[in-house]
Design an enzyme around this catalytic site. Structure first.
Site, PDB file in Angstrom:
ATOM      1  CE  LYS A   1      -3.881  -0.745   2.119  1.00 20.64           C
ATOM      2  NZ  LYS A   1      -4.972  -0.813   3.848  1.00 20.64           N
TER       3      LYS A   1
ATOM      4  CE  LYS B   1      -7.689  -7.365   1.628  1.00 20.61           C
ATOM      5  NZ  LYS B   1      -7.646  -7.494   3.079  1.00 20.61           N
TER       6      LYS B   1
ATOM      7  CE  LYS C   1     -13.864  -2.965   5.838  1.00 22.23           C
ATOM      8  NZ  LYS C   1     -12.031  -2.195   6.411  1.00 22.23           N
TER       9      LYS C   1
HETATM   10  P1  TYM Z   1     -10.182  -5.147   8.078  1.00 19.58           P
HETATM   11  O1  TYM Z   1     -11.450  -3.685   7.975  1.00 19.58           O
HETATM   12  O2  TYM Z   1     -10.047  -4.642   6.675  1.00 19.58           O
HETATM   13  O3  TYM Z   1     -11.395  -6.208   8.294  1.00 19.58           O
HETATM   14  C1  TYM Z   1     -11.758  -6.511   8.912  1.00 19.58           C
HETATM   15  C2  TYM Z   1     -12.192  -7.654   8.865  1.00 19.58           C
HETATM   16  O4  TYM Z   1     -12.802  -8.828   7.795  1.00 19.58           O
HETATM   17  C3  TYM Z   1     -11.729  -9.989   7.230  1.00 19.58           C
HETATM   18  N1  TYM Z   1     -11.949  -9.858   6.385  1.00 19.58           N
HETATM   19  C4  TYM Z   1     -11.691 -10.500   5.084  1.00 19.58           C
HETATM   20  N2  TYM Z   1     -12.600 -11.972   5.256  1.00 19.58           N
HETATM   21  C5  TYM Z   1     -12.649 -12.885   4.626  1.00 19.58           C
HETATM   22  N3  TYM Z   1     -12.453 -12.616   3.402  1.00 19.58           N
HETATM   23  C6  TYM Z   1     -12.203 -11.008   2.933  1.00 19.58           C
HETATM   24  N4  TYM Z   1     -12.105 -10.979   1.696  1.00 19.58           N
HETATM   25  C7  TYM Z   1     -12.462 -10.471   3.657  1.00 19.58           C
HETATM   26  N5  TYM Z   1     -11.299  -8.833   4.158  1.00 19.58           N
HETATM   27  C8  TYM Z   1     -11.213  -8.851   5.397  1.00 19.58           C
HETATM   28  C9  TYM Z   1     -10.007  -9.163   8.193  1.00 19.58           C
HETATM   29  O5  TYM Z   1      -8.984 -10.733   8.164  1.00 19.58           O
HETATM   30  C10 TYM Z   1     -10.865  -8.363   9.318  1.00 19.58           C
HETATM   31  O6  TYM Z   1     -10.756  -9.869  10.003  1.00 19.58           O
HETATM   32  N6  TYM Z   1      -6.122  -4.731  11.066  1.00 19.58           N
HETATM   33  C11 TYM Z   1      -7.452  -4.994  10.676  1.00 19.58           C
HETATM   34  C12 TYM Z   1      -8.345  -4.142  12.082  1.00 19.58           C
HETATM   35  C13 TYM Z   1      -7.654  -4.440  13.340  1.00 19.58           C
HETATM   36  C14 TYM Z   1      -7.717  -5.884  14.209  1.00 19.58           C
HETATM   37  C15 TYM Z   1      -7.404  -4.954  15.560  1.00 19.58           C
HETATM   38  C16 TYM Z   1      -8.356  -6.788  13.314  1.00 19.58           C
HETATM   39  C17 TYM Z   1      -7.001  -3.280  13.712  1.00 19.58           C
HETATM   40  N7  TYM Z   1      -6.913  -3.703  14.992  1.00 19.58           N
HETATM   41  C18 TYM Z   1      -6.686  -5.908  15.992  1.00 19.58           C
HETATM   42  C19 TYM Z   1      -8.363  -7.562  15.023  1.00 19.58           C
HETATM   43  C20 TYM Z   1      -7.716  -7.424  16.053  1.00 19.58           C
HETATM   44  C21 TYM Z   1      -8.147  -5.031   9.596  1.00 19.58           C
HETATM   45  O7  TYM Z   1      -8.021  -3.767   8.828  1.00 19.58           O
HETATM   46  O8  TYM Z   1      -9.561  -5.715   9.295  1.00 19.58           O
END
Ligand code: TYM
Length: 318
Positions: A107, A188, A191
């Protein structure tokens, strides 16, 4: 068993977020489950303040709409200990390991206007997890490297300064841990994808869900066994089959891609219908939703105080 997981409000939540994270989160609820909106993480990429506020509200409402009402729900920035612990962990993390983070490499590593916070992003995420002494982190497969780093930082800190943190484990669902884009099944479902055609959003109306699935990329195989798992040679079909299975359906008796797409669409629409209904009810009055998150933040501020103090003391602050 303490669970923690957050989602980043950088766009509308997708079916990937739902199958990879939200649904497994609803399966592990209760007093020891801390779930919320990672608004600070949303500031690591270019953002618009008004849009961020709207996305945080939408996400908060959706967390309740998917049924997370018996967990502690909160907005990350409402619990200042997250940023405080993140700094102590920045003093534990090494630049070498942050340079290796895939998300940073993809990114913005080579872009001069990349926000410095994108670089330290995984350290803030480690703070989110370690602050609650979370034992389990239910996330999609794309967060594996971040949870690994969290484990490394916990072990390094504990080894250097004493046993303050619990070393967490990642939990990924058996199906749906990596939902792929419908138009480009090599990437993948995300969002913030350019066109919305490859992603099913949780708030997409049924006709939009059906249209997106009808147009999903498959392949030109017309053999009798065309509908099957094969990530390498049939990524689009494999993705549809996995979505179907994650939504409780099966490919038994399905021989054409047209029938597969319709069956997947029915299963996804059925899965989203109760969420959308509940969302509409909750969105009609923002006050109760805000009250749930205010109470959640209160609880988080009190449960995290002890860990933050322990970390501060161990590292040598007076
Ligand atoms: P984020 O906001 O990108 O995604 C949120 C959650 O959704 C899952 N996810 C997916 N699972 C399956 N297929 C997909 N295409 C897909 N896209 C997203 C992600 O794995 C995630 O579980 N860094 C994290 C946010 C975060 C976090 C944390 C997570 C911040 N602090 C502490 C766990 C613990 C993130 O960007 O997720």
């Amino acid at each position: 068993m303490t669970h923690l997981s957050l989602l980043k409000p950088t766009g509308h939540l997708t079916l990937g977020n739902y199958l990879g994270a939200l649904r497994p989160m609803t399966a592990a609820q209760g007093d020891d489950a801390y779930y919320g909106v990672a608004d600070l993480h949303a500031l690591t990429v270019p953002h618009d303040p008004a849009q961020l506020r709207a996305l945080v509200r939408e996400m908060a409402t959706l967390l309740l709409a998917v049924g997370l009402d018996s967990s502690t729900l909160f907005v990350q920035s409402h619990v200042p200990a997250h940023s405080e612990l993140a700094y102590l962990l920045e003093c534990t993390a090494h630049t070498g390991e942050l340079n290796r983070m895939i998300q940073f490499k993809e990114k913005g590593r080579d872009v001069p206007t990349t926000r410095a916070s994108l670089y330290t992003y995984p350290v803030l995420m480690a703070a989110d997890i370690l602050l609650y002494r979370a034992e389990r982190v239910p996330v999609g497969d794309d967060q594996r490297q971040h949870v690994e780093l969290t484990r490394d930082l916990a072990l390094r800190f504990n080894h250097a300064y004493g046993p303050v943190f619990t070393v967490p484990e990642i939990v990924t669902p058996a199906t749906g841990a990596r939902v792929m884009d419908l138009q480009d099944p090599a990437t993948k479902m995300g969002k913030s994808h350019r066109s919305g055609a490859g992603a099913v959003y949780l708030l997409d109306p049924p006709d939009v869900v059906r249209r997106k699935l009808a147009r999903a990329v498959t392949d030109s195989d017309t053999g009798p066994a065309a509908v099957r798992h094969d990530r390498d040679t049939k990524p689009g079909v494999t993705n549809l089959v996995e979505i179907l299975e994650a939504c409780g359906g099966s490919t038994d008796g399905i021989t054409s891609y047209g029938a597969l797409k319709r069956t997947v669409a029915d299963a996804v629409v059925a899965e989203l219908e109760p969420v959308q209904k509940r969302y509409a009810e909750l969105a009609a009055d923002p006050v109760p939703v805000a009250a749930v998150f205010a109470a959640g933040a209160d609880r988080c501020r009190s449960v995290t105080a002890e860990v933050l103090t322990a970390a501060r003391t161990a590292i040598g602050l007076v």
